[in-house]
Write an enzyme that holds these catalytic residues in place. Sequence first.
Site, short mmCIF file in Angstrom:
data_model
loop_
_atom_site.label_atom_id
_atom_site.label_comp_id
_atom_site.label_asym_id
_atom_site.label_seq_id
_atom_site.Cartn_x
_atom_site.Cartn_y
_atom_site.Cartn_z
N CYS A 1 44.92 10.05 33.27
CA CYS A 1 44.14 10.25 34.94
C CYS A 1 42.92 11.07 34.73
CB CYS A 1 45.19 10.79 36.01
SG CYS A 1 45.32 13.45 35.24
N CYS B 1 43.13 14.55 33.28
CA CYS B 1 43.01 14.26 32.09
C CYS B 1 41.88 14.62 31.41
CB CYS B 1 44.20 13.71 31.89
SG CYS B 1 46.26 14.52 32.20
N ASP C 1 35.21 21.50 42.64
CA ASP C 1 35.17 20.42 43.04
C ASP C 1 34.45 19.17 43.01
OD1 ASP C 1 37.69 19.10 44.83
OD2 ASP C 1 36.20 18.01 45.54
N HIS D 1 49.61 17.03 31.95
CA HIS D 1 49.93 16.63 32.95
C HIS D 1 51.71 16.66 34.23
CE1 HIS D 1 48.70 12.87 35.77
NE2 HIS D 1 50.07 12.59 35.19
N GLY E 1 47.38 13.51 51.19
CA GLY E 1 45.80 13.14 51.19
C GLY E 1 46.01 13.23 49.74
N THR F 1 45.30 12.50 46.23
CA THR F 1 44.14 11.46 45.83
C THR F 1 44.27 11.43 44.34
OG1 THR F 1 41.74 12.60 45.55
CG2 THR F 1 42.90 11.26 47.93
N HIS G 1 47.39 14.51 39.94
CA HIS G 1 47.45 15.52 38.10
C HIS G 1 47.42 17.05 38.84
CE1 HIS G 1 46.36 16.72 34.76
NE2 HIS G 1 46.90 18.04 35.75
N HIS H 1 47.10 19.89 41.01
CA HIS H 1 45.78 20.94 41.26
C HIS H 1 46.37 21.94 42.96
CE1 HIS H 1 45.25 17.08 42.76
NE2 HIS H 1 44.81 18.09 43.92
P1 AMP Z 1 43.67 15.89 46.24
O1 AMP Z 1 42.24 14.93 47.49
O2 AMP Z 1 44.06 16.98 46.79
O3 AMP Z 1 44.14 15.30 45.12
O4 AMP Z 1 42.58 16.32 45.95
C1 AMP Z 1 41.83 15.49 44.26
C2 AMP Z 1 40.36 16.11 44.75
O5 AMP Z 1 39.96 15.87 43.54
C3 AMP Z 1 39.63 15.98 45.90
O6 AMP Z 1 38.97 17.25 46.66
C4 AMP Z 1 37.94 15.42 44.88
O7 AMP Z 1 36.88 16.01 45.09
C5 AMP Z 1 38.06 16.09 43.81
N1 AMP Z 1 37.93 14.83 42.55
C6 AMP Z 1 37.98 14.15 41.94
N2 AMP Z 1 36.98 13.85 41.23
C7 AMP Z 1 36.79 14.72 40.66
C8 AMP Z 1 35.52 14.99 39.45
N3 AMP Z 1 35.34 14.43 38.62
N4 AMP Z 1 35.33 16.43 39.36
C9 AMP Z 1 35.57 17.88 40.53
N5 AMP Z 1 36.49 16.58 41.13
C10 AMP Z 1 37.02 16.06 41.53
ZN ZN Z 2 46.84 14.44 34.53
#
Ligand code: AMP
Ligand code: ZN
Length: 110
Positions: free
Chosen positions: A2, A5, A28, A44, A89, A91, A94, A96
């Site tokens: 992912c 990861c 972010d 993970h 929401g 996306t 993993h 966080h």
């Molecule tokens: P969620 O929508 O709660 O799953 O949060 C996922 C977050 O990861 C979103 O706020 C994205 O902007 C952030 N995100 C996705 N890819 C990256 C990345 N490569 N570096 C930093 N943040 C990321």
């Molecule tokens: Zn992961």
Amino acid sequence: MCVFCKIIAGEIPSAKVYEDELCLAFRDINPQAKVHILVIPKEHIPSFSSITEKNADLIAHVLTVAATVAKQEGLASYRIVSNCGPDAGQTVEHLHFHILGGEKLSERMV
Ligand code: AMP
Ligand code: ZN
């Protein structure tokens, strides 16, 4: 693997603000507040709903790091968010925790 990861493995760059053997905090890529940091376990774990007694110590550590990072960023007020599941929401599958702050936040959470 992912996307988070891949960040942990160093395959995707990130703006790291904290790292230890168990977790990582980084900015972010699409900030929704002046300060928007993600704190993740290096293991993970797919989402908040995967938290169990077995990984509770790790989760406690991740949350303790979130509090420390918020202090380091000078945040007196902030919001911790973990979106769990598509309708909330989530996306990236993993676990966080978002740290949102650095400005007056919306009074609505939904
Ligand atoms: P969620 O929508 O709660 O799953 O949060 C996922 C977050 O990861 C979103 O706020 C994205 O902007 C952030 N995100 C996705 N890819 C990256 C990345 N490569 N570096 C930093 N943040 C990321
Ligand atoms: Zn992961």
